[in-house]
Design a protein around this motif. Sequence first.
Motif, PDB file in Angstrom:
ATOM      1  N   LEU A 357     -14.347  15.758   0.437  1.00 49.42           N
ATOM      2  CA  LEU A 357     -15.506  15.354  -0.360  1.00 49.42           C
ATOM      3  C   LEU A 357     -16.715  16.170   0.069  1.00 49.42           C
ATOM      4  O   LEU A 357     -17.222  16.025   1.178  1.00 49.42           O
ATOM      5  N   GLU A 358     -17.168  17.040  -0.803  1.00 51.76           N
ATOM      6  CA  GLU A 358     -18.267  17.941  -0.453  1.00 51.76           C
ATOM      7  C   GLU A 358     -19.625  17.288  -0.634  1.00 51.76           C
ATOM      8  O   GLU A 358     -20.537  17.475   0.157  1.00 51.76           O
ATOM      9  N   SER A 359     -19.777  16.508  -1.698  1.00 51.64           N
ATOM     10  CA  SER A 359     -21.044  15.834  -1.962  1.00 51.64           C
ATOM     11  C   SER A 359     -21.049  14.458  -1.303  1.00 51.64           C
ATOM     12  O   SER A 359     -20.014  13.940  -0.892  1.00 51.64           O
ATOM     13  N   THR A 392      -1.300  18.868  -0.769  1.00 54.72           N
ATOM     14  CA  THR A 392      -0.700  18.502  -2.052  1.00 54.72           C
ATOM     15  C   THR A 392      -1.769  18.476  -3.134  1.00 54.72           C
ATOM     16  O   THR A 392      -2.847  17.916  -2.940  1.00 54.72           O
ATOM     17  N   ASP A 393      -1.452  19.059  -4.269  1.00 49.59           N
ATOM     18  CA  ASP A 393      -2.355  19.073  -5.417  1.00 49.59           C
ATOM     19  C   ASP A 393      -2.484  17.648  -5.956  1.00 49.59           C
ATOM     20  O   ASP A 393      -1.534  17.085  -6.487  1.00 49.59           O
ATOM     21  N   ILE A 394      -3.654  17.061  -5.801  1.00 45.09           N
ATOM     22  CA  ILE A 394      -3.842  15.666  -6.182  1.00 45.09           C
ATOM     23  C   ILE A 394      -3.647  15.449  -7.680  1.00 45.09           C
ATOM     24  O   ILE A 394      -3.153  14.420  -8.129  1.00 45.09           O
ATOM     25  N   GLN A 395      -3.998  16.451  -8.518  1.00 40.87           N
ATOM     26  CA  GLN A 395      -3.855  16.292  -9.960  1.00 40.87           C
ATOM     27  C   GLN A 395      -2.396  16.394 -10.396  1.00 40.87           C
ATOM     28  O   GLN A 395      -2.025  15.876 -11.434  1.00 40.87           O
ATOM     29  N   GLY A 396      -1.573  17.049  -9.562  1.00 41.50           N
ATOM     30  CA  GLY A 396      -0.174  17.195  -9.910  1.00 41.50           C
ATOM     31  C   GLY A 396       0.674  16.070  -9.381  1.00 41.50           C
ATOM     32  O   GLY A 396       1.900  16.083  -9.517  1.00 41.50           O
ATOM     33  N   GLY A 397       0.060  15.093  -8.775  1.00 42.05           N
ATOM     34  CA  GLY A 397       0.825  13.965  -8.239  1.00 42.05           C
ATOM     35  C   GLY A 397       0.981  14.092  -6.741  1.00 42.05           C
ATOM     36  O   GLY A 397       1.502  15.085  -6.239  1.00 42.05           O
ATOM     37  N   LEU A 398       0.539  13.110  -6.011  1.00 40.77           N
ATOM     38  CA  LEU A 398       0.546  13.150  -4.547  1.00 40.77           C
ATOM     39  C   LEU A 398       1.536  12.133  -4.008  1.00 40.77           C
ATOM     40  O   LEU A 398       1.502  10.970  -4.388  1.00 40.77           O
ATOM     41  N   SER A 399       2.441  12.560  -3.152  1.00 37.62           N
ATOM     42  CA  SER A 399       3.429  11.656  -2.585  1.00 37.62           C
ATOM     43  C   SER A 399       3.126  11.430  -1.116  1.00 37.62           C
ATOM     44  O   SER A 399       3.397  12.277  -0.279  1.00 37.62           O
ATOM     45  N   LEU A 400       2.517  10.294  -0.828  1.00 36.55           N
ATOM     46  CA  LEU A 400       2.212   9.924   0.553  1.00 36.55           C
ATOM     47  C   LEU A 400       3.050   8.739   1.017  1.00 36.55           C
ATOM     48  O   LEU A 400       2.836   8.221   2.110  1.00 36.55           O
ATOM     49  N   GLU A 401       3.998   8.328   0.174  1.00 36.14           N
ATOM     50  CA  GLU A 401       4.751   7.123   0.501  1.00 36.14           C
ATOM     51  C   GLU A 401       5.474   7.228   1.839  1.00 36.14           C
ATOM     52  O   GLU A 401       5.614   6.233   2.558  1.00 36.14           O
ATOM     53  N   ALA A 402       5.940   8.440   2.174  1.00 42.05           N
ATOM     54  CA  ALA A 402       6.655   8.617   3.441  1.00 42.05           C
ATOM     55  C   ALA A 402       5.745   8.359   4.626  1.00 42.05           C
ATOM     56  O   ALA A 402       6.185   7.882   5.672  1.00 42.05           O
ATOM     57  N   GLU A 403       4.447   8.672   4.462  1.00 43.43           N
ATOM     58  CA  GLU A 403       3.493   8.475   5.550  1.00 43.43           C
ATOM     59  C   GLU A 403       2.876   7.073   5.503  1.00 43.43           C
ATOM     60  O   GLU A 403       2.631   6.465   6.549  1.00 43.43           O
ATOM     61  N   ILE A 404       2.586   6.588   4.304  1.00 44.92           N
ATOM     62  CA  ILE A 404       1.898   5.303   4.159  1.00 44.92           C
ATOM     63  C   ILE A 404       2.682   4.432   3.179  1.00 44.92           C
ATOM     64  O   ILE A 404       2.358   4.356   1.988  1.00 44.92           O
ATOM     65  N   TYR A 416      -9.342   7.582  -5.316  1.00 41.27           N
ATOM     66  CA  TYR A 416      -9.563   8.900  -4.695  1.00 41.27           C
ATOM     67  C   TYR A 416      -9.612   9.984  -5.772  1.00 41.27           C
ATOM     68  O   TYR A 416     -10.489  10.852  -5.762  1.00 41.27           O
ATOM     69  N   ARG A 417      -8.676   9.908  -6.749  1.00 47.81           N
ATOM     70  CA  ARG A 417      -8.684  10.884  -7.841  1.00 47.81           C
ATOM     71  C   ARG A 417      -9.981  10.801  -8.642  1.00 47.81           C
ATOM     72  O   ARG A 417     -10.574  11.823  -9.008  1.00 47.81           O
ATOM     73  N   GLU A 418     -10.413   9.572  -8.911  1.00 40.26           N
ATOM     74  CA  GLU A 418     -11.657   9.406  -9.662  1.00 40.26           C
ATOM     75  C   GLU A 418     -12.837   9.969  -8.888  1.00 40.26           C
ATOM     76  O   GLU A 418     -13.713  10.625  -9.477  1.00 40.26           O
ATOM     77  N   ARG A 419     -12.843   9.726  -7.562  1.00 40.20           N
ATOM     78  CA  ARG A 419     -13.937  10.272  -6.733  1.00 40.20           C
ATOM     79  C   ARG A 419     -13.911  11.791  -6.735  1.00 40.20           C
ATOM     80  O   ARG A 419     -14.968  12.442  -6.826  1.00 40.20           O
ATOM     81  N   LEU A 420     -12.741  12.387  -6.661  1.00 42.78           N
ATOM     82  CA  LEU A 420     -12.646  13.849  -6.674  1.00 42.78           C
ATOM     83  C   LEU A 420     -13.105  14.432  -8.004  1.00 42.78           C
ATOM     84  O   LEU A 420     -13.601  15.567  -8.054  1.00 42.78           O
ATOM     85  N   ARG A 422     -15.625  13.777  -9.489  1.00 48.07           N
ATOM     86  CA  ARG A 422     -17.078  13.936  -9.450  1.00 48.07           C
ATOM     87  C   ARG A 422     -17.517  15.104  -8.556  1.00 48.07           C
ATOM     88  O   ARG A 422     -18.699  15.317  -8.343  1.00 48.07           O
ATOM     89  N   GLU A 423     -16.550  15.830  -8.029  1.00 45.12           N
ATOM     90  CA  GLU A 423     -16.848  17.002  -7.207  1.00 45.12           C
ATOM     91  C   GLU A 423     -16.951  18.250  -8.087  1.00 45.12           C
ATOM     92  O   GLU A 423     -16.282  18.351  -9.128  1.00 45.12           O
ATOM     93  N   SER A 424     -17.757  19.203  -7.663  1.00 49.92           N
ATOM     94  CA  SER A 424     -17.970  20.406  -8.472  1.00 49.92           C
ATOM     95  C   SER A 424     -16.974  21.516  -8.146  1.00 49.92           C
ATOM     96  O   SER A 424     -16.668  22.337  -9.011  1.00 49.92           O
ATOM     97  N   ARG A 425     -16.448  21.555  -6.935  1.00 52.89           N
ATOM     98  CA  ARG A 425     -15.559  22.664  -6.589  1.00 52.89           C
ATOM     99  C   ARG A 425     -14.139  22.395  -7.078  1.00 52.89           C
ATOM    100  O   ARG A 425     -13.724  21.252  -7.288  1.00 52.89           O
ATOM    101  N   GLY A 426     -13.381  23.465  -7.238  1.00 55.17           N
ATOM    102  CA  GLY A 426     -12.040  23.369  -7.761  1.00 55.17           C
ATOM    103  C   GLY A 426     -11.042  22.860  -6.747  1.00 55.17           C
ATOM    104  O   GLY A 426     -11.313  22.768  -5.544  1.00 55.17           O
ATOM    105  N   GLU A 427      -9.833  22.555  -7.255  1.00 54.93           N
ATOM    106  CA  GLU A 427      -8.787  21.982  -6.417  1.00 54.93           C
ATOM    107  C   GLU A 427      -8.380  22.912  -5.286  1.00 54.93           C
ATOM    108  O   GLU A 427      -8.249  22.508  -4.130  1.00 54.93           O
TER     109      GLU A 427
END
Length: 500
Positions: A357-359, A392-404, A416-420, A422-427
Amino acid sequence: MRPDATLEPPTPDDAVDGASLSGLVFDNVWSRFPADFFTRVAPTPRRGTRLLDVSPLAARRLGLDAETLDAKTLTGVMSGERLLPGMDPLAQKYTGHQFGTYNPALGDGRGLLLGEAVTPQGPVDLHLKGAGQTPYSRFGDGQAVLRSSLREYLAGEAMAGLRIPTTLALAVAVNDERVMRERVEPGATLLRLAESHVRFGHFEWLYQQQRVEDLERLMHHVIDRHRPDLAQTEAPLEALYQDVVTRTAELIARWQAYGFVHAVMNTDNMSILGLTLDYGPYAFMDRFDSRLTPNHTDTTGRYAFDQQPGVALWNLTVLGQSLTPLIGVERLREILDTYEPTLQAAYAILMRARLGLESEQEDDGELIDDWLTLMERASADFHRSFRALSETDIQGGLSLEAEIPDAALGDWLARYRERLSRESRGEAERLAAMRRVNPVYVLRTHLAQQVIEAAEDGDAGPLRTFRELLSSPFERRDGMDAWAEAPAASAPPVCLSCSS
């Protein structure tokens, strides 16, 4: 955060061409303090001393090149059999609060300040740990063991790699001494470097002794030698206390952001310059546990992970009390009141960076807190979880189930996707930035133990490999996956002794 406390990696100091260890110049200011500030003690020679590793990072801090360092000279210093020209070894006297109780009988009990080197980047203390008994050893033997020496050596490298202010060690050596701790262990020595070894406990000692002139002298010493810009302020002593409060707050923010537990936050282990000092039973978080207390003697959890911000404030309050003969109580309180907002602001910067999160936005704090709650509830691995977000590219689907593996993960990811959005920089730019602050290689206790066991068997190769990875922890290296492994799920929580 201050400009010199950003997340960007520091520019390494350049080695001085042709510089040699024996050519270091010393200006031993501490030896010119009143006689009871220290005791001159010669190092005790250690039989069969053998170098295990030399830190390129620490060598550069001295203006030296680790590749061309004179190993024979360094071994002589590490063995206690040789001093460099200009060295004047001494043990410093100080006191402090240990687990909340004042102890007047403290000081360098197994280490000696060999000398204060003059370098282009400023003064550097050379401090030999395992150098022998001193008048402050109490019932200690003055020895250091290989286990704890390797842990401290690696800790300095790991913290520097994470851009956390720290002491470093130029080298670590094993010797033929056999030292009794929980078991009989190989002896060792460690040559520690620090801009200064002045501790909160130095000021406590002078305050308790009602030595106001010496207290003021020590404060001006710190200003003149280490913070000369403060001398130009309207009230230099107040400015120094503010500097300590600010740097300590920023240090603790970094510990919390990177899951580090110091485990022995006594006031005599607190640096006046805001460095991480005196590594004992520390631990970096594996499975996230906000109450992690890796020191088995800390039965009340006084120094647990989630207690560190409050303990640091308590320690700063004790330091402030020690300065009351020189600074008004109300002014000290005003300065101390800046601790919490400074810590919170620094922590927010660090955690936003770790989450990409840059901003700065109003709901960031809740998003961060909920991320940590998810990790703790699922007993997720602290570092692997952050790194997964970085790869992992969040827009392409993020798999964190193994960790969490938590049913609430999906809801958090949607926020988290909604918050991202609102960021100006690219993925791609965001992920690259996240990988620069979320480490692959972490000083995990079980990996350090593997290094220790190999070194005890005469193999220093794993030590050198791990040290190199920890000094540059963000870049994944081919063939090094074993050094990024978390402990087995069945492994018990880390619990160490103060001799660790």
